[in-house]
Design a protein around this motif. Sequence first.
Motif, mmCIF file in Angstrom:
data_model
loop_
_atom_site.group_PDB
_atom_site.id
_atom_site.type_symbol
_atom_site.label_atom_id
_atom_site.label_comp_id
_atom_site.label_asym_id
_atom_site.label_seq_id
_atom_site.Cartn_x
_atom_site.Cartn_y
_atom_site.Cartn_z
ATOM 1 N N THR A 6 0.857 -1.178 0.000
ATOM 2 C CA THR A 6 0.000 0.000 0.000
ATOM 3 C C THR A 6 0.892 1.226 0.000
ATOM 4 O OG1 THR A 6 -1.634 -1.222 1.293
ATOM 5 C CG2 THR A 6 -1.861 1.163 1.240
ATOM 6 N N ASP A 7 0.563 2.210 -0.834
ATOM 7 C CA ASP A 7 1.366 3.433 -0.816
ATOM 8 C C ASP A 7 0.860 4.355 0.284
ATOM 9 O OD1 ASP A 7 -0.800 4.942 -1.802
ATOM 10 O OD2 ASP A 7 0.029 5.139 -3.806
ATOM 11 N N GLN A 8 1.546 5.452 0.477
ATOM 12 C CA GLN A 8 1.216 6.356 1.585
ATOM 13 C C GLN A 8 -0.172 6.969 1.470
ATOM 14 O OE1 GLN A 8 4.368 8.191 0.039
ATOM 15 N NE2 GLN A 8 3.426 10.119 -0.480
ATOM 16 N N ASP A 9 -0.782 6.886 0.278
ATOM 17 C CA ASP A 9 -2.127 7.416 0.077
ATOM 18 C C ASP A 9 -3.205 6.341 0.196
ATOM 19 O OD1 ASP A 9 -1.074 10.003 -0.443
ATOM 20 O OD2 ASP A 9 -0.641 9.391 -2.504
ATOM 21 N N GLY A 10 -2.781 5.113 0.551
ATOM 22 C CA GLY A 10 -3.737 4.029 0.725
ATOM 23 C C GLY A 10 -4.049 3.245 -0.528
ATOM 24 N N GLU A 11 -3.349 3.534 -1.625
ATOM 25 C CA GLU A 11 -3.572 2.821 -2.888
ATOM 26 C C GLU A 11 -2.766 1.519 -2.916
ATOM 27 O OE1 GLU A 11 -5.752 3.900 -5.241
ATOM 28 O OE2 GLU A 11 -6.198 5.546 -3.855
ATOM 29 N N THR A 12 -3.320 0.484 -3.522
ATOM 30 C CA THR A 12 -2.624 -0.783 -3.685
ATOM 31 C C THR A 12 -1.577 -0.640 -4.782
ATOM 32 O OG1 THR A 12 -4.577 -1.991 -2.973
ATOM 33 C CG2 THR A 12 -2.920 -3.236 -4.221
ATOM 34 N N VAL A 13 -0.359 -1.102 -4.482
ATOM 35 C CA VAL A 13 0.761 -0.998 -5.414
ATOM 36 C C VAL A 13 1.529 -2.314 -5.432
ATOM 37 C CG1 VAL A 13 1.034 1.513 -5.231
ATOM 38 C CG2 VAL A 13 2.193 0.030 -3.587
ATOM 39 N N GLY A 14 2.349 -2.470 -6.453
ATOM 40 C CA GLY A 14 3.187 -3.662 -6.581
ATOM 41 C C GLY A 14 4.136 -3.480 -7.740
ATOM 42 N N ALA A 75 3.973 8.460 5.373
ATOM 43 C CA ALA A 75 3.653 9.680 4.623
ATOM 44 C C ALA A 75 4.342 10.890 5.243
ATOM 45 C CB ALA A 75 2.144 9.899 4.581
ATOM 46 N N ASP A 76 4.321 10.988 6.559
ATOM 47 C CA ASP A 76 5.001 12.101 7.238
ATOM 48 C C ASP A 76 6.502 12.059 6.967
ATOM 49 O OD1 ASP A 76 2.599 12.975 8.264
ATOM 50 O OD2 ASP A 76 2.951 12.156 10.276
ATOM 51 N N TYR A 77 7.065 10.864 7.017
ATOM 52 C CA TYR A 77 8.507 10.711 6.839
ATOM 53 C C TYR A 77 8.943 11.088 5.422
ATOM 54 C CZ TYR A 77 13.150 8.604 7.209
ATOM 55 O OH TYR A 77 14.511 8.390 7.222
ATOM 56 N N VAL A 78 8.334 10.484 4.408
ATOM 57 C CA VAL A 78 8.750 10.806 3.036
ATOM 58 C C VAL A 78 8.382 12.236 2.674
ATOM 59 C CG1 VAL A 78 8.797 8.412 2.224
ATOM 60 C CG2 VAL A 78 6.733 9.782 1.883
ATOM 61 N N GLY A 79 7.365 12.787 3.348
ATOM 62 C CA GLY A 79 6.971 14.170 3.121
ATOM 63 C C GLY A 79 8.033 15.178 3.531
ATOM 64 N N SER A 80 9.022 14.718 4.289
ATOM 65 C CA SER A 80 10.131 15.586 4.697
ATOM 66 C C SER A 80 11.194 15.714 3.611
ATOM 67 C CB SER A 80 10.787 15.033 5.968
ATOM 68 O OG SER A 80 9.857 14.983 7.016
ATOM 69 N N PHE A 81 11.029 14.957 2.537
ATOM 70 C CA PHE A 81 12.013 14.939 1.467
ATOM 71 C C PHE A 81 11.359 15.428 0.171
ATOM 72 C CE2 PHE A 81 13.177 11.864 4.717
ATOM 73 C CZ PHE A 81 14.465 12.285 5.019
#
Length: 162
Positions: A6-14, A75-81
Amino acid sequence: MAFQMTDQDGETVGPATLLGSPSLVFFGFTYCPDVCPTTLSDISGWLDDLSDEAAQLKVIFITIDPARDSGTALADYVGSFHPAIQGWSGTPEETERAVAGFRASYEKVAIEDGDYTMNHTASVFLFAADGQFVTTVDYHEPREFAVPKIRRVLETIGDPAK
């Protein structure tokens, strides 16, 4: 390599999510004291150097510590970059599958106060738009070597001969 996260926005990914654009993939965790924030800062600098070309890349940070790295924390963590960096998380089993599929590694390491840290592969994986592995960018690799590696992959978009 088959896994679902799941990505930081709640979407299914792979793995299929990475197809169609070159991608940078890095494994780490939000409680990492040095390697992860340093590498994500380096990636942010590479993306800044690439300027408009950076929009052609998918840049993924996959947590190896799903127990502590909730979607919100990630999301908070990657949002710092750099805003192009996306965070992915999965169950412990999906994380194991993803790590194995990328031929990376990680291990949980107990520390003195009963807490733990994580040892993990510190390289950034670079993939072509068709999903083929191209190379790695090593931890602390100088920017003057990392950015040209990425540009070479970006130049192959739409040119299967390269």
